[in-house]
Each structure stands twice: as C-alpha cells, then as structure tokens.
Design an enzyme around this catalytic site. Structure first.
Site, PDB file in Angstrom:
ATOM      1  N   ASP A  97      32.212  -7.607 -18.004  1.00 26.00           N
ATOM      2  CA  ASP A  97      32.181  -6.053 -17.289  1.00 26.00           C
ATOM      3  C   ASP A  97      33.408  -5.173 -18.530  1.00 26.00           C
ATOM      4  OD1 ASP A  97      31.454  -4.144 -15.119  1.00 26.00           O
ATOM      5  OD2 ASP A  97      33.535  -4.007 -15.293  1.00 26.00           O
ATOM      6  N   HIS A 254      24.882  -8.872 -11.467  1.00 23.49           N
ATOM      7  CA  HIS A 254      25.982  -8.369 -12.430  1.00 23.49           C
ATOM      8  C   HIS A 254      27.376  -9.140 -12.358  1.00 23.49           C
ATOM      9  CE1 HIS A 254      28.503  -5.831 -14.561  1.00 23.49           C
ATOM     10  NE2 HIS A 254      29.464  -5.757 -13.665  1.00 23.49           N
TER      11      HIS A 254
END
Length: 276
Positions: A97, A254
């Site tokens: 991320d 994610h």
C-alpha cells in the site's frame, strides 16, 4: 526496538538471524509493522533479517503535526535514515500500500540502498497516475481519497460509532481481533490524523517525481483489490528498467500480507533469491 533518526523516534520490529541479509518492511494505511507478522516466519527460516518499520505518523515518537511533514521526500528520507541508523548499506525492500509507494520512490532515488524491491498492491506512482487519467474505473476506485484529504470530516467518518467505518474498511485482514490490532491504535489521539496526512500531503508533482526503477523488482497485485485495478497494475511494467516480475494473486483482496501471507512470502523469496 526503537530507532532515533532525523530527530524522530521510530518503532521497529526486528527478527530473524542477526547476521542475516537485511529486509526492510514498509506497511500501508491504516496498519503498522505488525501487518508482516504472518509473512516474516518464512523469511526468517530462509536466513533473512527483517526490520518492520512503523513509519512516520504511526510511531508515536515520529508524529509531526504539519501536513507538509508527510510529503513523499520526507517519507523516503525516513527510510534512508533508518537504514543508516541500523548500519545497513543496502536492503531488500518490501512495501505494501503506501509502503509500496515509499519503496518505489526509495528504489528510484536511492538504488544503491535497495538490493531488490517487492511492491505489494500499489503500483509505481506513474503507473497509478496513468490509470487515473485513462481508466474511469480507476477514478471510481480512488474516489475515497477525496474524503481522506478532508481534515476533520475523514476522521469523523472513520471513527464514529466505535470506529465502525475504519473497521469496515479493514474487512479482509481477518477476524475481529485482527481488525482491532489495526483499528485500535488509530483511535489514539492524533494517530488517525497523522496517518491521513499522507493523503493530504499528496501532490501530482511529488508523485510524478518518482522516476523509473532499475533494481530487480517484483510487483504483487491481487485481482480482488478494490483500490487498484488491472489498468494500473499492468502499466507498472513500463516503469521498471531492471528485471521485472508481475505476480497476480487470484481471489485475494487488497490486504495481501494478512490474507495471503504464504504466497506473498514465496514471491518475496523468489525475488531475493533471483538477485544471484
């Protein structure tokens, strides 16, 4: 352990053989170095020494108030300073991320400090910018960023009703106890604002300043990532001039380090071993 660097104090989770090849682990939003807990055992077993850094805004001793203190050059300089403090000339770098964004910038600006790069979930900033400009679906996926950039409103939305919004966002990292591992620290005074300042300090100019990456690189993307679509993921290859591998994890969200630690560890080790 705690590292003093740039007038700040960073919390670092160190593990693995003390004489092992160093790996710098960079977390994303809204997590911390603990997101690598299920990944590092495989790295340690392979003889690697890991340093999972709680980055600026996440370490309580490294939480400046000014938004501009969270601009990309500052974040990258932190990583370099921590390596200096550890006495590490060059490390394998793994980022997820926002940690991936720092990893990309670190590899582009300081290739001498990065042996290999494994970027997880978020592609090279130029690839992401390309997708935002060309792909309507990526624009829709990234709409949440506009909320995150609004001081006060974002904190209220995420922390209201016992941080229900934040907990919902973390769906995919595991059970309620795992969600709490990340959500609870963000409820401490000033913590969420500091983490959101990464988004508020974003600018096209600083993101565009990240150049091509020449170090051996693996990009790991999951096809159920709600934040990053295939257009951005596939554009990443154009931003790497060195050896490049694109690894897709099917049916994974994610939150790759939490949801798929074993295949992620395999991808990291394949990249590290591929250096020879």
């Amino acid at each position: 352990m705690r590292i003093e660097a740039r007038g700040l104090t960073f919390d670092v989770r160190a593990g693995g053989p003390e004489d092992g090849t160093p790996v710098l682990l960079l977390h994303g939003f809204p997590q911390h170095g603990g997101e690598w807990d299920e990944v590092v055992p495989a790295l340690h077993a392979a003889g690697l020494r890991t340093y999972a850094l709680d980055q600026r805004g996440y370490s309580p001793g490294a939480r400046p108030e000014a938004v501009e203190a969270y601009a990309m050059p500052e974040l990258t300089a932190d990583a370099v300073a921590v390596l200096d403090a550890l006495g590490v000339e060059a490390a394998h770098v793994v980022g997820h991320d926002w940690g991936a964004v720092v990893g990309w910038d670190l590899a582009a600006r300081h290739p001498d400090r990065v042996r290999t790069l494994t970027a997880v979930s978020v592609p090279h900033p130029a690839a992401f910018a390309h997708a935002l400009a060309k792909d309507p679906q990526q624009k829709a996926r990234s709409a949440y960023i506009m909320l995150f950039r609004q001081p006060g409103r974002a904190e209220k939305a995420l922390l209201a009703l016992n941080a229900t919004g934040l907990r919902r966002m973390l769906h995919g990292v595991g059970d309620d106890r795992r969600v709490a591992v990340y959500a609870d620290p963000m409820r401490e005074p000033g913590a969420l604002t500091a983490a959101l300042n990464w988004y508020r300090a974003m600018s096209r100019s600083t993101m565009a300043a990240t150049g091509p990456v020449s170090v051996p690189t693996t990009y790991v993307w999951s096809d159920r990532d709600i934040a990053v679509g295939r257009t951005a993921a596939e554009a990443c290859a154009d931003q790497v001039t060195g050896d490049y591998r694109f690894v897709t994890l099917p049916r994974v969200s994610h939150w790759i380090p939490d949801e798929a630690p074993a295949p992620l560890a395999e991808a990291i080790l394949a990249r590290v071993r591929g250096l020879a």
